[in-house]
Each structure stands twice: as C-alpha cells, then as structure tokens.
Design a protein around this motif. Structure first.
Motif, PDB file in Angstrom:
ATOM      1  N   GLU A  46       0.817  -1.202   0.000  1.00  0.00           N
ATOM      2  CA  GLU A  46       0.000   0.000   0.000  1.00  0.00           C
ATOM      3  C   GLU A  46       0.855   1.257   0.000  1.00  0.00           C
ATOM      4  O   GLU A  46       1.981   1.270   0.514  1.00  0.00           O
ATOM      5  CB  GLU A  46      -0.936   0.025   1.220  1.00  0.00           C
ATOM      6  N   VAL A  48       2.182   4.853   1.040  1.00  0.00           N
ATOM      7  CA  VAL A  48       2.372   5.560   2.303  1.00  0.00           C
ATOM      8  C   VAL A  48       2.553   7.056   2.060  1.00  0.00           C
ATOM      9  O   VAL A  48       1.818   7.872   2.617  1.00  0.00           O
ATOM     10  CB  VAL A  48       3.598   5.003   3.060  1.00  0.00           C
ATOM     11  N   TYR A  60       0.221  11.935   1.067  1.00  0.00           N
ATOM     12  CA  TYR A  60       0.195  10.955   2.142  1.00  0.00           C
ATOM     13  C   TYR A  60      -1.078  10.120   2.092  1.00  0.00           C
ATOM     14  O   TYR A  60      -2.149  10.605   1.730  1.00  0.00           O
ATOM     15  CB  TYR A  60       0.257  11.660   3.506  1.00  0.00           C
ATOM     16  N   ALA A  61      -0.930   8.878   2.539  1.00  0.00           N
ATOM     17  CA  ALA A  61      -2.110   8.061   2.777  1.00  0.00           C
ATOM     18  C   ALA A  61      -2.837   8.607   3.998  1.00  0.00           C
ATOM     19  O   ALA A  61      -2.212   9.140   4.918  1.00  0.00           O
ATOM     20  CB  ALA A  61      -1.701   6.613   3.018  1.00  0.00           C
ATOM     21  N   ASP A  62      -4.143   8.470   4.017  1.00  0.00           N
ATOM     22  CA  ASP A  62      -4.920   8.979   5.147  1.00  0.00           C
ATOM     23  C   ASP A  62      -4.478   8.355   6.462  1.00  0.00           C
ATOM     24  O   ASP A  62      -4.523   9.005   7.512  1.00  0.00           O
ATOM     25  CB  ASP A  62      -6.407   8.700   4.922  1.00  0.00           C
ATOM     26  N   SER A  63      -4.048   7.111   6.413  1.00  0.00           N
ATOM     27  CA  SER A  63      -3.685   6.395   7.633  1.00  0.00           C
ATOM     28  C   SER A  63      -2.429   6.937   8.305  1.00  0.00           C
ATOM     29  O   SER A  63      -2.191   6.659   9.487  1.00  0.00           O
ATOM     30  CB  SER A  63      -3.497   4.904   7.321  1.00  0.00           C
ATOM     31  N   VAL A  64      -1.621   7.695   7.568  1.00  0.00           N
ATOM     32  CA  VAL A  64      -0.371   8.212   8.146  1.00  0.00           C
ATOM     33  C   VAL A  64      -0.328   9.733   8.186  1.00  0.00           C
ATOM     34  O   VAL A  64       0.620  10.302   8.750  1.00  0.00           O
ATOM     35  CB  VAL A  64       0.860   7.678   7.382  1.00  0.00           C
ATOM     36  N   LYS A  65      -1.326  10.379   7.611  1.00  0.00           N
ATOM     37  CA  LYS A  65      -1.334  11.835   7.546  1.00  0.00           C
ATOM     38  C   LYS A  65      -1.294  12.430   8.960  1.00  0.00           C
ATOM     39  O   LYS A  65      -2.030  12.015   9.849  1.00  0.00           O
ATOM     40  CB  LYS A  65      -2.590  12.297   6.808  1.00  0.00           C
ATOM     41  N   ARG A  67       1.161  12.089  10.982  1.00  0.00           N
ATOM     42  CA  ARG A  67       2.139  11.330  11.779  1.00  0.00           C
ATOM     43  C   ARG A  67       3.450  11.121  11.034  1.00  0.00           C
ATOM     44  O   ARG A  67       4.516  11.105  11.658  1.00  0.00           O
ATOM     45  CB  ARG A  67       1.561   9.962  12.164  1.00  0.00           C
ATOM     46  N   LYS A  87       2.163   3.126  15.509  1.00  0.00           N
ATOM     47  CA  LYS A  87       1.141   2.201  16.005  1.00  0.00           C
ATOM     48  C   LYS A  87       1.492   0.780  15.573  1.00  0.00           C
ATOM     49  O   LYS A  87       2.185   0.591  14.574  1.00  0.00           O
ATOM     50  CB  LYS A  87      -0.222   2.581  15.419  1.00  0.00           C
ATOM     51  N   GLU A  89      -0.203  -1.201  13.946  1.00  0.00           N
ATOM     52  CA  GLU A  89      -0.656  -1.410  12.564  1.00  0.00           C
ATOM     53  C   GLU A  89       0.280  -0.789  11.529  1.00  0.00           C
ATOM     54  O   GLU A  89       0.082  -0.978  10.330  1.00  0.00           O
ATOM     55  CB  GLU A  89      -2.078  -0.882  12.368  1.00  0.00           C
ATOM     56  N   ASP A  90       1.291  -0.072  11.966  1.00  0.00           N
ATOM     57  CA  ASP A  90       2.315   0.430  11.048  1.00  0.00           C
ATOM     58  C   ASP A  90       3.383  -0.623  10.767  1.00  0.00           C
ATOM     59  O   ASP A  90       4.265  -0.402   9.926  1.00  0.00           O
ATOM     60  CB  ASP A  90       2.992   1.678  11.622  1.00  0.00           C
TER      61      ASP A  90
END
Length: 122
Positions: A46, A48, A60-65, A67, A87, A89-90
């Motif tokens: 995926e 990043v 950025y992907a929303d999951s890392v924005k 951070r 996290k 999940e990272d």
C-alpha cells in the motif's frame, strides 16, 4: 538506472518515532519523484507517502497523515520518511521507489528497493 536502498527499520515501541532513509545510486536523483510503500504480512502493498522531484509537493495516505513526513535531500541523493506516533498497525516492510511522477499507485514507479522491516510492538 536507479537503485534505491532503504535503511533505518527496526523494532520500536508504540508511540515511538523512527526515521527511514532511502539512498539512490544515480546522478539524476533530482529528476525522479520518490515514494514510500509498505506491505504487512498477508496484505497487499500500500501507498504511504510520495514527494515530487523538487520536494515542494508531498502526498500521504490517510492512515499516516499528520504522523509521517516525507522529505528529500537531492544533494545527498536521499529521501527520508520520518514516522512519529507509531502504532502496531504500522508494522510492515517499507519500500522506497523512484519514478517519473509522484503518484499513489505503485505502477507509477519504475525502480524499487529491497525493503526495510519496521516492527511496532511493546
């Protein structure tokens, strides 16, 4: 030809920080957009983060924005991924890639590194 080489992956506790580096062995590094992707066990690779050739546009992907921060130093032929507030999940193998455009799709990138393992666990 561009050969990206990632480094900096290791075991880190949740909430911790880590900086990944990707060095590219080419005199034309500044001509390439760079991206970071990751792949967790049993999951697809995926997107990043990505940065354009000059460094003034980032994605950025929303999951890392908020951070993660991508940056580059063209004088050193290196792109970085600063990861904060990590996290579990990272946890994944993180790959660096080079291509003509700074897109979110892996197919945009022509050259890939071997990856570096990031594990977030207590």
């Amino acid at each position: 030809q561009v050969q990206p080489v990632e480094s900096g992956g290791r075991l880190v506790q949740p909430g911790g920080s880590l900086r990944l580096s990707c060095a590219a062995s080419t005199r034309t590094f500044a001509n390439y957009a760079m991206g970071w992707f990751r792949q967790a066990p049993g999951k697809e690779r995926e997107f990043v983060a990505a940065i354009n050739w000059s460094g003034d546009r980032t994605y950025y992907a929303d999951s890392v924005k908020g951070r993660f921060t991508i940056s580059r130093d063209n004088a050193k032929n290196t792109v970085y991924l600063q990861m904060n507030s990590l996290k579990p999940e990272d946890t994944a193998v993180y790959y660096c890639a080079a291509g003509p455009y700074s897109g979110t799709m892996s197919t945009v990138y022509d050259y890939w590194g071997q990856g570096t393992q990031v594990t977030v666990s207590s």
